[in-house]
Design an enzyme around this catalytic site. Structure first.
Site, short mmCIF file in Angstrom:
data_model
loop_
_atom_site.label_atom_id
_atom_site.label_comp_id
_atom_site.label_asym_id
_atom_site.label_seq_id
_atom_site.Cartn_x
_atom_site.Cartn_y
_atom_site.Cartn_z
N GLY A 156 39.50 39.41 30.03
CA GLY A 156 40.03 40.65 30.61
C GLY A 156 40.33 40.42 32.07
O GLY A 156 40.57 39.30 32.51
N ARG A 157 40.29 41.52 32.83
CA ARG A 157 40.66 41.42 34.26
C ARG A 157 39.76 40.46 35.02
O ARG A 157 40.23 39.64 35.82
CB ARG A 157 40.59 42.81 34.90
CG ARG A 157 41.71 43.73 34.44
CD ARG A 157 41.40 45.15 34.80
NE ARG A 157 40.40 45.69 33.88
CZ ARG A 157 40.44 46.88 33.31
NH1 ARG A 157 41.42 47.69 33.59
NH2 ARG A 157 39.50 47.29 32.49
N ILE A 158 38.44 40.54 34.76
CA ILE A 158 37.52 39.68 35.53
C ILE A 158 37.67 38.23 35.08
O ILE A 158 37.72 37.32 35.90
CB ILE A 158 36.06 40.17 35.38
CG1 ILE A 158 35.93 41.59 35.96
CG2 ILE A 158 35.09 39.23 36.09
CD1 ILE A 158 34.59 42.27 35.71
N ILE A 238 27.74 36.74 33.54
CA ILE A 238 27.85 37.89 34.45
C ILE A 238 28.29 39.13 33.67
O ILE A 238 28.71 40.12 34.26
CB ILE A 238 28.83 37.64 35.62
CG1 ILE A 238 30.18 37.18 35.10
CG2 ILE A 238 28.25 36.72 36.65
CD1 ILE A 238 31.30 37.52 36.04
N ARG A 240 26.71 40.94 30.21
CA ARG A 240 25.50 41.70 29.92
C ARG A 240 24.50 40.74 29.29
O ARG A 240 24.89 39.80 28.57
CB ARG A 240 25.78 42.86 28.95
CG ARG A 240 26.52 44.03 29.57
CD ARG A 240 25.67 44.83 30.56
NE ARG A 240 26.37 45.98 31.12
CZ ARG A 240 27.05 45.99 32.27
NH1 ARG A 240 27.16 44.89 32.99
NH2 ARG A 240 27.62 47.09 32.71
N GLU A 269 16.52 43.59 31.26
CA GLU A 269 16.43 43.78 32.70
C GLU A 269 15.94 45.19 33.05
O GLU A 269 16.26 46.13 32.32
CB GLU A 269 17.77 43.46 33.38
CG GLU A 269 18.93 44.36 32.98
CD GLU A 269 20.25 43.93 33.62
OE1 GLU A 269 20.64 42.75 33.49
OE2 GLU A 269 20.89 44.80 34.25
N HIS A 287 21.38 41.18 38.74
CA HIS A 287 22.56 42.01 38.41
C HIS A 287 23.29 42.47 39.69
O HIS A 287 23.43 43.66 39.95
CB HIS A 287 22.15 43.22 37.56
CG HIS A 287 23.28 43.79 36.74
ND1 HIS A 287 23.12 44.34 35.50
CD2 HIS A 287 24.61 43.90 37.00
CE1 HIS A 287 24.28 44.77 35.03
NE2 HIS A 287 25.20 44.51 35.94
N GLY A 289 26.44 41.28 40.47
CA GLY A 289 27.83 40.84 40.32
C GLY A 289 28.81 41.62 41.19
O GLY A 289 29.72 41.05 41.78
C1 DGY Z 1 29.51 46.77 35.87
O1 DGY Z 1 30.25 47.44 36.57
O2 DGY Z 1 29.51 46.84 34.64
C2 DGY Z 1 28.58 45.85 36.57
O3 DGY Z 1 27.84 45.08 35.69
C3 DGY Z 1 27.67 46.66 37.46
O4 DGY Z 1 26.85 47.45 36.64
#
Ligand code: DGY
Length: 326
Positions: A156-158, A238, A240, A269, A287, A289
């Protein structure tokens, strides 16, 4: 006329509160307490909107007890805390906070990738423990990043922002696997090649996970996938925590089946699998990111704008569903 009431479930950037205050009666959580589900339901009574962090489970049982609730606005791109079908059925708008965190989260993926491949946490611990007495040719050898093969699971975008960094910044050979293949123009822009999931794990020197989490992607990386990886390879998560079988990963790391792992997210977590905590070859972060000042502010502002957009102007900015309003 009294203003509609909103619950802000966690402490958030003050700019978001300032944005909401002219429009709504606010109940906030300045101490950032973690409320039980019962407390959350009690606080949602009489509220038409909830500003959620991504940690509050919104499902049919909760919605049945909060009949006035019309919208839940997550301050995160991930929305695995929402049962979207239940929200749609109940007439509740769901929104998330995409785009504003893409580049910051891609930076973090690279931070973890580099720290893991070059064993930065382990090296620092070694130095701080006073163990560094002399230079030696084989001290803390890692894996190269430049020119290596980067395997991205989830494009996706990331994922695309990570691919751009790898291909253009580090001259990496970028491969990816995704539910659907990108169109040829986007593949050319990010310089990434589509492969099967199996080939990704076999070929990559560094694997990065950015798949959205859902029951379908639970433990998408388990012992079988890890067994395909090269002994010099690393894996970064990064997305879940539930994407990886942490026991299988800890076992592989303990046996040096792969070089290392960089983990920003964890299945239970903030509790961490003790098997991971015991290892040197894993870089662990809590967490963070999206945790840069400007990005967290932008995420909170977008969540606030979703509440204002839906409840005041009749249209959410980044909707996840199209419910028939309650
Ligand atoms: C998200 O935006 O999903 C990041 O993991 C921060 O919770």
């Amino acid at each position: 006329m009294s203003k509609p009431a909103i619950l802000v479930a966690r402490a958030v950037a003050p700019e978001a509160i300032d944005r909401l205050r002219p429009h709504f009666e606010l109940e906030t959580n300045p101490d950032d307490a973690i409320w039980s589900r019962e407390e959350l339901i009690a606080k949602l009574q009489g509220k038409v909107g909830a500003f959620t962090s991504g940690g509050e489970r919104i499902d049919a049982a909760l919605l049945a007890q909060c009949p006035e609730l019309k919208i839940c606005a997550n301050m995160s791109v991930g929305y695995n805390n929402f049962d979207i079908d239940a929200m749609t059925a109940a007439g509740v708008q769901a929104t998330n906070a995409p785009d504003v965190l893409t580049e910051t989260t891609a930076d973090m993926a690279f931070t973890l990738l580099m720290a893991t491949a070059r064993r930065v946490s382990e090296a620092e611990a070694y130095l701080r423990a006073g163990l560094w007495k002399k230079m030696s040719f084989d001290m803390l050898l890692g894996s190269d990043i430049h020119g290596a093969t980067l395997g991205i699971l989830g494009m996706g975008r990331i994922g695309q922002a990570i691919a751009r960094r790898g291909a253009h910044g580090f001259g990496m050979n970028v491969i990816y696997h995704n539910r659907s293949q990108l169109d040829a123009a986007t593949e050319a822009t990010v310089k990434a090649r589509y492969v099967s999931k199996q080939d990704l794990f076999k070929q990559a020197d560094h694997v990065v996970l950015v798949v959205p989490y859902s029951p379908a992607s639970h433990h998408t990386v388990a012992a079988a996938e890890i067994a395909l990886m090269k002994p010099t390879a690393t894996i970064v998560n990064i997305g879940r925590g539930g994407l990886i079988d942490e026991d299988a990963l800890a076992a592989a790391l303990a046996a040096n089946k792969i070089l290392g792992a960089g983990l920003d997210v964890f299945e239970g977590e903030p509790k961490i699998n003790p098997g991971l905590l015991a290892l040197k070859n894993v870089v662990l972060t809590p967490h963070i990111g999206s945790a840069s000042g400007p990005t967290r502010k932008a995420m909170a502002t977008l969540a606030a704008d979703n509440l204002i957009g839906y409840l005041i102007n009749g249209k959410a900015v980044t909707p996840l569903n199209s419910p028939k309003p309650r």
